[in-house]
Design a protein around this motif. Structure first.
Motif, short mmCIF file in Angstrom:
data_model
loop_
_atom_site.label_atom_id
_atom_site.label_comp_id
_atom_site.label_asym_id
_atom_site.label_seq_id
_atom_site.Cartn_x
_atom_site.Cartn_y
_atom_site.Cartn_z
N THR A 9 -16.28 -19.49 -42.65
CA THR A 9 -15.54 -19.09 -41.45
C THR A 9 -16.08 -19.81 -40.21
O THR A 9 -15.30 -20.34 -39.40
N ILE A 10 -17.39 -19.85 -40.07
CA ILE A 10 -17.99 -20.53 -38.91
C ILE A 10 -17.69 -22.02 -38.96
O ILE A 10 -17.33 -22.63 -37.95
N ARG A 11 -17.78 -22.62 -40.14
CA ARG A 11 -17.46 -24.05 -40.27
C ARG A 11 -15.99 -24.32 -39.93
O ARG A 11 -15.66 -25.35 -39.33
N ASP A 12 -15.12 -23.40 -40.31
CA ASP A 12 -13.71 -23.55 -39.98
C ASP A 12 -13.52 -23.51 -38.46
O ASP A 12 -12.77 -24.32 -37.90
N LEU A 13 -14.19 -22.58 -37.79
CA LEU A 13 -14.10 -22.51 -36.33
C LEU A 13 -14.66 -23.79 -35.69
O LEU A 13 -14.10 -24.30 -34.71
N LEU A 14 -15.76 -24.30 -36.24
CA LEU A 14 -16.31 -25.57 -35.75
C LEU A 14 -15.29 -26.70 -35.92
O LEU A 14 -15.06 -27.48 -34.99
N ILE A 54 -21.66 -23.35 -25.05
CA ILE A 54 -22.12 -23.56 -26.44
C ILE A 54 -23.61 -23.87 -26.43
O ILE A 54 -24.40 -23.25 -27.14
N ASP A 55 -23.98 -24.84 -25.61
CA ASP A 55 -25.34 -25.37 -25.58
C ASP A 55 -26.36 -24.30 -25.20
O ASP A 55 -27.36 -24.08 -25.91
N MET A 56 -26.13 -23.61 -24.10
CA MET A 56 -27.10 -22.63 -23.62
C MET A 56 -27.23 -21.44 -24.57
O MET A 56 -28.35 -20.99 -24.85
N GLN A 57 -26.10 -20.95 -25.06
CA GLN A 57 -26.16 -19.79 -25.95
C GLN A 57 -26.82 -20.14 -27.28
O GLN A 57 -27.60 -19.36 -27.81
N LEU A 58 -26.50 -21.33 -27.81
CA LEU A 58 -27.11 -21.72 -29.08
C LEU A 58 -28.61 -21.92 -28.93
O LEU A 58 -29.39 -21.48 -29.78
N ALA A 59 -29.04 -22.57 -27.85
CA ALA A 59 -30.48 -22.78 -27.63
C ALA A 59 -31.20 -21.44 -27.55
O ALA A 59 -32.27 -21.27 -28.15
N ARG A 139 -25.95 -12.44 -35.28
CA ARG A 139 -25.86 -13.90 -35.15
C ARG A 139 -24.43 -14.35 -35.46
O ARG A 139 -23.87 -15.21 -34.78
N GLN A 140 -23.82 -13.77 -36.49
CA GLN A 140 -22.45 -14.12 -36.85
C GLN A 140 -21.49 -13.87 -35.68
O GLN A 140 -20.67 -14.73 -35.35
N VAL A 141 -21.61 -12.72 -35.06
CA VAL A 141 -20.73 -12.38 -33.94
C VAL A 141 -20.97 -13.33 -32.77
O VAL A 141 -20.03 -13.80 -32.14
N ARG A 142 -22.22 -13.62 -32.45
CA ARG A 142 -22.52 -14.49 -31.30
C ARG A 142 -21.97 -15.89 -31.53
O ARG A 142 -21.35 -16.47 -30.65
N ILE A 143 -22.19 -16.47 -32.70
CA ILE A 143 -21.70 -17.83 -32.97
C ILE A 143 -20.17 -17.84 -32.96
O ILE A 143 -19.54 -18.73 -32.39
N THR A 144 -19.57 -16.83 -33.58
CA THR A 144 -18.10 -16.73 -33.57
C THR A 144 -17.59 -16.65 -32.14
O THR A 144 -16.65 -17.35 -31.76
N SER A 145 -18.23 -15.83 -31.34
CA SER A 145 -17.82 -15.64 -29.95
C SER A 145 -17.93 -16.93 -29.14
O SER A 145 -17.01 -17.28 -28.39
N ILE A 148 -15.08 -19.27 -30.22
CA ILE A 148 -13.77 -18.81 -29.73
C ILE A 148 -13.66 -19.10 -28.24
O ILE A 148 -12.61 -19.55 -27.76
N ASP A 149 -14.73 -18.85 -27.50
CA ASP A 149 -14.72 -19.15 -26.07
C ASP A 149 -14.46 -20.64 -25.85
O ASP A 149 -13.69 -21.02 -24.97
N ALA A 150 -15.10 -21.48 -26.65
CA ALA A 150 -14.90 -22.93 -26.53
C ALA A 150 -13.44 -23.29 -26.80
O ALA A 150 -12.83 -24.08 -26.07
N LEU A 151 -12.87 -22.70 -27.85
CA LEU A 151 -11.46 -22.97 -28.16
C LEU A 151 -10.54 -22.53 -27.02
O LEU A 151 -9.57 -23.22 -26.70
#
Length: 168
Positions: A9-14, A54-59, A139-145, A148-151
């Protein structure tokens, strides 16, 4: 949800985010810095913010370094570029001026590559990384979020790019 399903799912969103970015027509300087309807967020702001969120949240989530330092000079935003963009005043948002579409896209691609590397490290998707409204955030929810924000921000840039004329 099983870890393999979360990974897919995460890879699909990516993939969807990368696809959206790659299909955004290149905007010239006037288009990037236009403010349709007088809105303080220009397409340049939307694209810069896409990379930053993306950058700040992932870091923060991964404990790794931001990719921003590799792009800071090319984007030439000074200290405003170091911020996230949430809560910008109209004046701050209008100060985000970038003439180089390719440099903005490169920053977003680099931030997305960092997300992909994080996914490749097989993180614990059920790990609680934060709380929101007194509820645990995994972690799943944060990465998904963040994807989605990026999209959503890329969709806004696509909308503006499709306007007959965004230059006043």
């Amino acid at each position: 949800m099983h870890s393999d399903e979360v990974d897919r799912t995460i890879r699909d969103l990516l993939d969807r985010t990368e696809y959206s970015l790659s299909h955004l027509r290149e905007l010239g300087p006037g288009e990037l810095n236009a403010h349709p309807g007088g809105h303080p967020n220009s397409p340049a702001w939307l694209l810069w913010h896409t990379g930053r969120e993306i950058d700040m949240q992932l870091a923060h989530l991964s404990g790794g370094a931001e990719v921003w330092p590799r792009h800071r000079e090319a984007l030439g935003l000074g200290s405003i570029g170091d911020t996230l963009g949430y809560g910008h005043s109209a004046e701050e948002a209008r100060s985000v001026r970038v003439d180089d579409h390719a440099a903005l896209a490169a920053y977003i691609r680099d931030a997305l590559a960092a997300v992909r590397a994080h996914v490749d490290d097989s993180p614990d998707w059920d790990d609680i990384v934060d709380t929101y409204d007194d509820q645990p955030v995994t972690r799943q929810v944060r990465i998904t979020s963040l994807l989605i924000d990026a999209l959503e921000h890329l969709a806004q840039a696509h909308y503006i790019a499709g306007m007959p004329s965004v230059i006043p």
